[in-house]
Design an enzyme around this catalytic site. Sequence first.
Site, PDB file in Angstrom:
ATOM      1  N   SER A  98     -30.293 -11.524  61.566  1.00 23.45           N
ATOM      2  CA  SER A  98     -31.130 -10.871  60.459  1.00 23.45           C
ATOM      3  C   SER A  98     -30.311  -9.780  60.004  1.00 23.45           C
ATOM      4  O   SER A  98     -30.202  -8.819  60.329  1.00 23.45           O
ATOM      5  CB  SER A  98     -32.422 -10.357  61.072  1.00 23.45           C
ATOM      6  OG  SER A  98     -33.300 -11.370  61.728  1.00 23.45           O
ATOM      7  N   LYS A 173     -35.984 -14.079  55.539  1.00 23.32           N
ATOM      8  CA  LYS A 173     -36.609 -13.403  56.608  1.00 23.32           C
ATOM      9  C   LYS A 173     -36.976 -12.038  56.173  1.00 23.32           C
ATOM     10  O   LYS A 173     -38.144 -11.663  56.736  1.00 23.32           O
ATOM     11  CB  LYS A 173     -35.115 -13.210  57.465  1.00 23.32           C
ATOM     12  CG  LYS A 173     -35.331 -12.359  58.616  1.00 23.32           C
ATOM     13  CD  LYS A 173     -36.062 -12.956  59.679  1.00 23.32           C
ATOM     14  CE  LYS A 173     -36.300 -11.945  61.010  1.00 23.32           C
ATOM     15  NZ  LYS A 173     -37.172 -12.396  61.890  1.00 23.32           N
ATOM     16  N   LYS A 241     -34.294  -1.612  60.961  1.00 23.90           N
ATOM     17  CA  LYS A 241     -33.198  -2.019  60.174  1.00 23.90           C
ATOM     18  C   LYS A 241     -33.630  -2.987  59.254  1.00 23.90           C
ATOM     19  O   LYS A 241     -33.128  -3.134  57.871  1.00 23.90           O
ATOM     20  CB  LYS A 241     -32.109  -2.663  61.135  1.00 23.90           C
ATOM     21  CG  LYS A 241     -31.064  -3.354  60.725  1.00 23.90           C
ATOM     22  CD  LYS A 241     -31.436  -4.896  60.633  1.00 23.90           C
ATOM     23  CE  LYS A 241     -31.575  -5.736  61.903  1.00 23.90           C
ATOM     24  NZ  LYS A 241     -31.746  -7.010  62.095  1.00 23.90           N
TER      25      LYS A 241
HETATM   26  P1  NAD Z   1     -30.121  -7.456  70.939  1.00 23.00           P
HETATM   27  O1  NAD Z   1     -29.787  -6.183  70.781  1.00 23.00           O
HETATM   28  O2  NAD Z   1     -30.988  -7.834  72.216  1.00 23.00           O
HETATM   29  O3  NAD Z   1     -28.735  -8.355  71.377  1.00 23.00           O
HETATM   30  C1  NAD Z   1     -27.687  -8.385  70.295  1.00 23.00           C
HETATM   31  C2  NAD Z   1     -26.315  -8.564  71.111  1.00 23.00           C
HETATM   32  O4  NAD Z   1     -25.212  -8.760  70.202  1.00 23.00           O
HETATM   33  C3  NAD Z   1     -26.082  -7.714  72.213  1.00 23.00           C
HETATM   34  O5  NAD Z   1     -25.575  -8.368  73.553  1.00 23.00           O
HETATM   35  C4  NAD Z   1     -24.655  -6.878  71.679  1.00 23.00           C
HETATM   36  O6  NAD Z   1     -23.866  -6.511  72.636  1.00 23.00           O
HETATM   37  C5  NAD Z   1     -24.151  -8.068  70.891  1.00 23.00           C
HETATM   38  N1  NAD Z   1     -23.234  -7.783  69.876  1.00 23.00           N
HETATM   39  C6  NAD Z   1     -23.425  -6.768  69.072  1.00 23.00           C
HETATM   40  N2  NAD Z   1     -22.246  -6.650  68.344  1.00 23.00           N
HETATM   41  C7  NAD Z   1     -21.356  -7.778  68.611  1.00 23.00           C
HETATM   42  C8  NAD Z   1     -19.990  -8.155  68.037  1.00 23.00           C
HETATM   43  N3  NAD Z   1     -19.396  -7.546  67.031  1.00 23.00           N
HETATM   44  N4  NAD Z   1     -19.705  -9.284  68.658  1.00 23.00           N
HETATM   45  C9  NAD Z   1     -20.375  -9.834  69.808  1.00 23.00           C
HETATM   46  N5  NAD Z   1     -21.560  -9.494  70.391  1.00 23.00           N
HETATM   47  C10 NAD Z   1     -22.015  -8.331  69.652  1.00 23.00           C
HETATM   48  O7  NAD Z   1     -30.876  -8.080  69.957  1.00 23.00           O
HETATM   49  P2  NAD Z   1     -31.781  -9.332  69.663  1.00 23.00           P
HETATM   50  O8  NAD Z   1     -33.151  -9.132  69.889  1.00 23.00           O
HETATM   51  O9  NAD Z   1     -31.123 -10.542  70.485  1.00 23.00           O
HETATM   52  O10 NAD Z   1     -31.791  -9.863  68.105  1.00 23.00           O
HETATM   53  C11 NAD Z   1     -30.424 -10.442  67.459  1.00 23.00           C
HETATM   54  C12 NAD Z   1     -30.647 -10.475  65.938  1.00 23.00           C
HETATM   55  O11 NAD Z   1     -31.865 -11.364  65.933  1.00 23.00           O
HETATM   56  C13 NAD Z   1     -31.016  -9.359  65.304  1.00 23.00           C
HETATM   57  O12 NAD Z   1     -30.562  -9.446  63.989  1.00 23.00           O
HETATM   58  C14 NAD Z   1     -32.605  -9.396  65.229  1.00 23.00           C
HETATM   59  O13 NAD Z   1     -33.013  -8.726  64.075  1.00 23.00           O
HETATM   60  C15 NAD Z   1     -32.846 -10.969  65.184  1.00 23.00           C
HETATM   61  N6  NAD Z   1     -34.195 -11.301  65.851  1.00 23.00           N
HETATM   62  C16 NAD Z   1     -34.669 -10.688  66.938  1.00 23.00           C
HETATM   63  C17 NAD Z   1     -35.907 -11.125  67.359  1.00 23.00           C
HETATM   64  C18 NAD Z   1     -36.504 -10.670  68.536  1.00 23.00           C
HETATM   65  O14 NAD Z   1     -37.660 -10.663  68.702  1.00 23.00           O
HETATM   66  N7  NAD Z   1     -35.734  -9.958  69.530  1.00 23.00           N
HETATM   67  C19 NAD Z   1     -36.709 -11.945  66.512  1.00 23.00           C
HETATM   68  C20 NAD Z   1     -36.191 -12.451  65.587  1.00 23.00           C
HETATM   69  C21 NAD Z   1     -34.848 -12.376  64.942  1.00 23.00           C
END
Ligand code: NAD
Length: 298
Positions: A98, A173, A241
């Site tokens: 997102s 989104k 964010k």
């Molecule tokens: P998270 O912080 O649990 O995971 C993100 C992962 O990305 C981490 O393991 C981190 O080490 C990795 N990362 C960061 N920078 C990187 C890079 N340059 N290269 C490779 N890996 C990298 O976050 P999440 O909850 O899994 O969310 C991921 C995305 O999904 C976000 O944009 C979030 O807004 C969106 N999202 C999350 C949810 C939720 O409920 N958790 C729901 C819908 C959407």
Amino acid sequence: MGDKSVGFVGLGIMGKPMARNLMAAGYSLTVYDVVGSAMEELVTEGAAGAASAREAAEASSVTITMVPDSPQSEAAILGPDGVLEGTPKGNGIIDMSSIAPGTSQKIGAACDAAGVAFLDAPVSGGEPKAIDGTLAIMVGGNQEAFDTYTGLLDVLGGSIVLCGGYGAGNTTKLVNQIIVAINVEAVSEGLVLARKAGLDPSVVYEAIKGGLAGSTVLDAKGTMMIAGDFNPGFRVKLHQKDLNNALITGKELGVPLPVTALVQQMLGSLMNDGKGDHDHAAIANFIEDMAGITIAEG
Ligand code: NAD
């Protein structure tokens, strides 16, 4: 898409179960995360581990990214050793993070220039729907790329809708995140009032969930507030964010978003309070503190 090889970059709360579902559906995965330990479980379960996002893309006909925000998507896709460097002409990249719609447009233009298909395809539904493979997926990009990758996205989602060109998935989104955030805040205020009035919040929940106040947010987050469980889930800092991206987009379009701005400030305050990694149900903590009670214990 050509074969069933998929690169997966970003193995956090969402990425890990999504990658796991693709493996269960017969796709062969090459995974990468900047935090090496995030790859361990999936490698044990049969994925190949890569040393960079570029390497994950080189081994795959399409690469999915699932990282926190715009700077990480840009770094993972456009940066040195990034996905685009490792993606040959004709293959594809799907960014399911997102992020700001303008960044998706920038990434889409770079992919166009390289002859690589691109979709921005953020999701809603959180960890439970990531595990079930029933996410709502909102997509930006062209029809041809959408048709090519619908089968792949079907493994991850319960609904997949093409909303427009590059960035349209992420604009959709932001709409979703505004509606969710304000709903979480409303549930917080309602349940705090219930508790302070001497009612049992779980009884109030049972009484109202079938009426107009019923919502997916009430079911998923109201129950967490009642249990006093703020383990993520969806982190406070990620929702802060998203609302920041919504406010920037609103400003660009001349659309005031007054209540979104208020909830964004509450999320910022929770981050200052050391709760950035708590679930966004912790918006309730902000209201609880003002009322001097907790929903869970009174
Ligand atoms: P998270 O912080 O649990 O995971 C993100 C992962 O990305 C981490 O393991 C981190 O080490 C990795 N990362 C960061 N920078 C990187 C890079 N340059 N290269 C490779 N890996 C990298 O976050 P999440 O909850 O899994 O969310 C991921 C995305 O999904 C976000 O944009 C979030 O807004 C969106 N999202 C999350 C949810 C939720 O409920 N958790 C729901 C819908 C959407």
